[in-house]
Design a protein around this motif. Structure first.
Motif, PDB file in Angstrom:
ATOM      1  N   SER A  88       0.827  -1.209   0.000  1.00 28.60           N
ATOM      2  CA  SER A  88       0.000   0.000   0.000  1.00 28.60           C
ATOM      3  C   SER A  88       0.857   1.254   0.000  1.00 28.60           C
ATOM      4  O   SER A  88       1.816   1.362   0.771  1.00 28.60           O
ATOM      5  N   PRO A  90       0.208   5.181   0.576  1.00 31.32           N
ATOM      6  CA  PRO A  90      -0.829   6.130   0.996  1.00 31.32           C
ATOM      7  C   PRO A  90      -1.138   7.166  -0.077  1.00 31.32           C
ATOM      8  O   PRO A  90      -0.246   7.760  -0.674  1.00 31.32           O
ATOM      9  N   GLY A  91      -2.422   7.305  -0.355  1.00 29.18           N
ATOM     10  CA  GLY A  91      -2.860   8.314  -1.309  1.00 29.18           C
ATOM     11  C   GLY A  91      -3.053   7.810  -2.726  1.00 29.18           C
ATOM     12  O   GLY A  91      -3.641   8.507  -3.542  1.00 29.18           O
ATOM     13  N   VAL A  97      -8.819   8.929  -1.286  1.00 25.93           N
ATOM     14  CA  VAL A  97      -8.104  10.156  -0.961  1.00 25.93           C
ATOM     15  C   VAL A  97      -8.878  11.343  -1.529  1.00 25.93           C
ATOM     16  O   VAL A  97      -9.560  11.230  -2.537  1.00 25.93           O
ATOM     17  N   VAL A 116       8.849   3.886  -0.476  1.00 24.63           N
ATOM     18  CA  VAL A 116       7.897   2.832  -0.104  1.00 24.63           C
ATOM     19  C   VAL A 116       8.617   1.501   0.075  1.00 24.63           C
ATOM     20  O   VAL A 116       8.426   0.797   1.070  1.00 24.63           O
TER      21      VAL A 116
END
Length: 264
Positions: A88, A90-91, A97, A116
Motif C-alpha cells: 500500500s 498512501p494516497g 483520498v 515505499v
C-alpha cells in the motif's frame, strides 16, 4: 475474431438498449485474447509465485488508482492464497483520498517508490506483482526498477499497447514492461473504453478491471495448482460466511503468519 468485427460490434450504430450486451461481448473478447495469447506467461507467473512460497518467500501486489482494484482483489480473499499481501502506498490506493485527483498526481512523483520499498517488508527473493494499465508513470516504473535492484522478482501486469502509442512520464523514457522479470499483457486498448455512441463525445465503458482481475485470479489459481502438484497443501482461504470458514482461515493464517502482513 478479427479487429474489424470487434470494431463493428462496438460501432455507434448500436442502440442504447443493446449496450449492456455489447459491453459484455467486448469484455469476453478481451478475456479470450488474454486466455489464448497470454496463457503461457500467466502459467509462468503462477509457477514463480509457487516457487517463492516453497522457498519461504513473500508475495505482494501493488497498483495505483483503479489499477489497485485487481491487486486488492487477491488479498484476504475467499478462494485465494493467504500469503498474498497488498503493498500500500498512501494516497494512491483506490479513490478514497481527497481530492481523488491527488492519487493521479502522486503516481508521477519521482522517488516515492524507493521510499515505499525501503520501509516495506519486501526483501530479496520475494515476488512483487505491479499492476499499471498504462505503465507510463514514474511510480510503477520506479517501483519495478527499485524492486529488481533489491533482488525482488517483478511480475508486471500492463497494457503493452500504451508503450507503443504513448510517451513515458518517467525520466528514463521507459515503461513498466521494460523493468519486469515477466510481463502479462492485458490487451486493453489505449484509453480503456470499449464503447462509442453517436451523441456521446467520449468513448466509455472501461474493461481493464474485469480483465486484469481475471488475470490476477488466473495467476493465483495456477500458483495453487502448482503447489498441489508438488505435494504442498496451498494456503487457501475459505469464505467466512460458510460454516467452519473462520476456524479454517485462523489455522492457515497461523501456519503462514510470518508471510502475512495484512493482519497487523
Amino acid at each position: 475474431m478479427a479487429d474489424s468485427d470487434r470494431s463493428n460490434r462496438r460501432d455507434g450504430s448500436d442502440r442504447s438498449d443493446r449496450l449492456a450486451g455489447t459491453y459484455f461481448d467486448a469484455a469476453i473478447e478481451l478475456l479470450r485474447q488474454v486466455r489464448d495469447e497470454e496463457g503461457e506467461r500467466i502459467t509462468a507467473a503462477g509457477r514463480l509465485i509457487a516457487d517463492t512460497v516453497v522457498a519461504g518467500g513473500r508475495v505482494f501486489s501493488f497498483g495505483a488508482g483503479h489499477s489497485s482494484l485487481p491487486a486488492q482483489d487477491t488479498v484476504y480473499r475467499a478462494g485465494g492464497l493467504a500469503i498474498m499481501n497488498l503493498l500500500s502506498v498512501p494516497g494512491v490506493v483506490g479513490v478514497d483520498v481527497r481530492p481523488a485527483t491527488l492519487g493521479s498526481a502522486l503516481e508521477r512523483v519521482d522517488g516515492l517508490a524507493a521510499a515505499v520499498l525501503d520501509t516495506s517488508p519486501l526483501k530479496a527473493g520475494d515476488v512483487l506483482v505491479i499492476i499499471s494499465l498504462s505503465g507510463r508513470n514514474a511510480l510503477p516504473v520506479e517501483m519495478a526498477m527499485n524492486a529488481r535492484a533489491l533482488g525482488i522478482k517483478v511480475i508486471g501486469v500492463t497494457s503493452v499497447a500504451y508503450a507503443e502509442a504513448t510517451k513515458s512520464r518517467h525520466a528514463s523514457g521507459g515503461f513498466l514492461r521494460d523493468h519486469c522479470d515477466l510481463v502479462l499483457d492485458s490487451r486493453i486498448p489505449v484509453g480503456d473504453a470499449e464503447l462509442t455512441l453517436p451523441g456521446i463525445d467520449a468513448p466509455f465503458a472501461p474493461a481493464s478491471t474485469v480483465v486484469t482481475s481475471a488475470i490476477m485470479q488466473a495467476v493465483v489459481a495456477t500458483a495453487a495448482g502448482t503447489l498441489a502438484e508438488r505435494g504442498i497443501d496451498p494456503p487457501l482461504l475459505r469464505s467466512g460466511n460458510v460454516d467452519g470458514g473462520h476456524d479454517w482461515n485462523a489455522r492457515v493464517m497461523g501456519d503462514y503468519a510470518d508471510r502475512i502482513f495484512y493482519r497487523t
